[in-house]
Design an enzyme around this catalytic site. Structure first.
Site, PDB file in Angstrom:
ATOM      1  N   ASN A 167       7.234  -1.820   9.843  1.00 52.16           N
ATOM      2  CA  ASN A 167       8.491  -2.419   9.395  1.00 52.16           C
ATOM      3  C   ASN A 167       9.694  -1.683  10.000  1.00 52.16           C
ATOM      4  O   ASN A 167      10.806  -2.153   9.922  1.00 52.16           O
ATOM      5  CB  ASN A 167       8.588  -2.409   7.864  1.00 52.16           C
ATOM      6  CG  ASN A 167       8.552  -1.017   7.293  1.00 52.16           C
ATOM      7  OD1 ASN A 167       7.649  -0.244   7.594  1.00 52.16           O
ATOM      8  ND2 ASN A 167       9.518  -0.674   6.480  1.00 52.16           N
ATOM      9  N   CYS A 345      13.634   0.841   2.265  1.00 51.24           N
ATOM     10  CA  CYS A 345      12.951   1.410   1.105  1.00 51.24           C
ATOM     11  C   CYS A 345      13.092   2.919   1.054  1.00 51.24           C
ATOM     12  O   CYS A 345      12.928   3.534   0.017  1.00 51.24           O
ATOM     13  CB  CYS A 345      11.476   1.019   1.127  1.00 51.24           C
ATOM     14  SG  CYS A 345      11.242  -0.754   1.216  1.00 51.24           S
TER      15      CYS A 345
HETATM   16  N1  PMP Z   1       5.369  -3.276   2.783  1.00 52.26           N
HETATM   17  C1  PMP Z   1       6.242  -3.384   3.793  1.00 52.26           C
HETATM   18  C2  PMP Z   1       5.757  -3.257   5.206  1.00 52.26           C
HETATM   19  C3  PMP Z   1       7.605  -3.587   3.523  1.00 52.26           C
HETATM   20  O1  PMP Z   1       8.494  -3.667   4.527  1.00 52.26           O
HETATM   21  C4  PMP Z   1       8.028  -3.682   2.176  1.00 52.26           C
HETATM   22  C5  PMP Z   1       9.480  -3.878   1.849  1.00 52.26           C
HETATM   23  N2  PMP Z   1       9.964  -5.107   2.292  1.00 52.26           N
HETATM   24  C6  PMP Z   1       7.061  -3.578   1.164  1.00 52.26           C
HETATM   25  C7  PMP Z   1       5.752  -3.370   1.510  1.00 52.26           C
HETATM   26  C8  PMP Z   1       7.447  -3.658  -0.276  1.00 52.26           C
HETATM   27  O2  PMP Z   1       7.836  -4.935  -0.616  1.00 52.26           O
HETATM   28  P1  PMP Z   1       8.550  -5.245  -2.013  1.00 52.26           P
HETATM   29  O3  PMP Z   1       9.801  -4.427  -2.011  1.00 52.26           O
HETATM   30  O4  PMP Z   1       8.772  -6.706  -1.953  1.00 52.26           O
HETATM   31  O5  PMP Z   1       7.628  -4.871  -3.095  1.00 52.26           O
END
Ligand code: PMP
Length: 420
Positions: A167, A345
């Site tokens: 990501n 994140c």
């Molecule tokens: N896995 C990946 C590769 C992410 O980029 C993200 C955040 N978009 C997540 C997991 C977690 O997703 P969420 O915040 O929707 O729980």
């Protein structure tokens, strides 16, 4: 009903006015056609799928119809789809649920150093609870080696988790090769496919993963909804206990509006992905070419655009010598451009990106990183707007930087094993 409006028509009303939004990896707008598909579930078909009356039956019908459409998006069976509150929860259910249920088979789990923070933190939790975790290294482009994976498998290995793509730097992993490596071993293969979904084809019939995490927002559906694909025969312990919804694997009343929204988003994505990704890639390629040509000491992090293993078509991740990523993001913000230093994140920590460090970048190189990610509503002109601001931003910050001694255009940054 879904509108027949083209994404580009709908795009006129999408996005904050006047802002170039180039942070699609952090969050995507919900497609207006998806919003339309969700509306009946707020005020008309609002029942609880567990109720015995007709309103409940209508919710059940909508839920199961949506489940079938989401399943079709990845070539799965409807019974293999578990709805969760997001990809974080899907990852927790996959890893903790599998580890707890299958503890007697072994205590060893393999992940990579490039995983999303949710996988990294789940692995730490499992480690504290008696499991052994191997974290596979990545190469300078961010790729994991199936050969190295094979070498780390033991009789105690029960689970391997490798994200489909990064990501942060957009590197696509050799998922098919890893699945092949694990075929017939009894080891279950999980992949967090959030960064890749909607950008590369994912079909669980062709790539035999055992579990796959998806997020609704990453295909322009509502946030707060995710999916764990669970291949028939893979057994899990639930991590959320309650009313036993989702075949006992994920208790809690299903959010039918969001689930119907994800189904609409999946149908739209399946129909439009080839043309959409080609358009997004052209925008990304143009930005990369212009940044590398017009800004001195600019480098692309991750795999080169022509790397045979692949790079996500929407991702441009740079580093600029002697400039802080946060300072660039804030200066671009003043120019009404939304970019990122990497993973949203983990952006509140001051630590450099674990992925870039694992690629071999020095701390100061990793700190000079800036990520642009494009998507459905990005426009050609976005590149011009970015390039009207970015060279000046980098030059101004370098003037203030004691570290920058103004080498000529094209001079290598040096240090680390980072890609030039
Ligand atoms: N896995 C990946 C590769 C992410 O980029 C993200 C955040 N978009 C997540 C997991 C977690 O997703 P969420 O915040 O929707 O729980």
């Amino acid at each position: 009903m879904m509108s027949s409006a083209k994404a580009t028509d709908a795009g006129a009303a999408v996005g904050p006015a006047g802002v170039v939004y180039a942070d699609y990896q952090s969050s995507k707008p919900v497609d207006p056609r998806v919003v339309e598909a969700m509306l009946p579930y707020f005020t008309q078909n609002f029942g609880n799928a567990a109720s015995l009356h007709g309103v409940g039956d209508a919710a059940t019908a909508a839920l199961e119809e949506a489940r079938a459409r989401v399943a079709r998006f990845i070539g799965a069976e409807p019974a293999e789809i578990v709805f969760t509150s997001g990809a974080t929860e899907a990852n927790n259910l996959a890893l903790i649920g599998y580890a707890m249920r299958n503890r007697r088979k072994g205590d060893h789990i393999i992940i990579t150093e490039a995983e999303h923070i949710s996988i990294l933190n789940i692995a730490k939790y499992l480690e504290k609870n008696g499991f052994r975790i191997t974290r596979l290294p990545i190469d300078l482009y961010g790729r994991v080696s199936p050969k190295k994976l094979r070498a780390r498998i033991t009789d105690e290995t029960i689970l391997v988790s490798v994200g489909w793509a990064s990501n942060e730097i957009g590197t696509i992993q050799p998922i098919a090769e890893i699945a092949e490596t694990l075929a017939g071993t009894g080891i279950v293969f999980h992949s967090d496919a959030v960064a890749a979904e909607g950008l590369v084809p994912i079909d669980v019939r062709e790539t035999p993963v055992g579990m796959l995490s998806l997020s609704s927002n990453d295909i322009y559906g509502p946030r707060g909804l995710g999916v764990l694909y669970l291949r028939k025969g893979v057994a899990l312990a639930p991590v959320l206990l309650g009313g036993g919804q989702e075949r006992g694997l994920r208790s809690g009343t299903e959010d039918v509006a969001s689930i119907a929204g994800m189904a609409a988003a999946a149908d739209i994505m399946a129909a439009e992905m080839p043309a959409e990704t080609a358009r997004i890639k052209a925008i990304r390629d143009r930005l990369v070419a212009r940044v590398l040509a017009e800004i001195p000491d600019a480098h692309l992090n991750g795999a080169p655009l022509d790397h045979p293993g692949g790079r996500l078509p929407n991702n441009a991740h740079f580093r600029f010598a002697a400039v802080e990523g946060e300072a660039m993001v804030l200066s671009l913000r003043d120019a009404a451009i939304a970019a990122s230093t990497g993973s949203a994140c983990s952006s509140k920590t001051l630590e450099p990106s674990h992925t870039l460090i694992s690629c071999g970048l020095l701390h100061e190189e990793a700190h000079g990183s800036l990520e642009f990610t494009f998507g459905r509503f990005s426009k050609e002109e976005d590149v011009d707007r970015i390039m009207a601001a970015l060279p000046g931003v980098v030059a101004r910050l370098r003037e203030l930087s004691p570290l920058y001694n103004k080498p000529p255009v094209g001079k290598a940054l040096g240090g680390g094993k980072g890609p030039a």
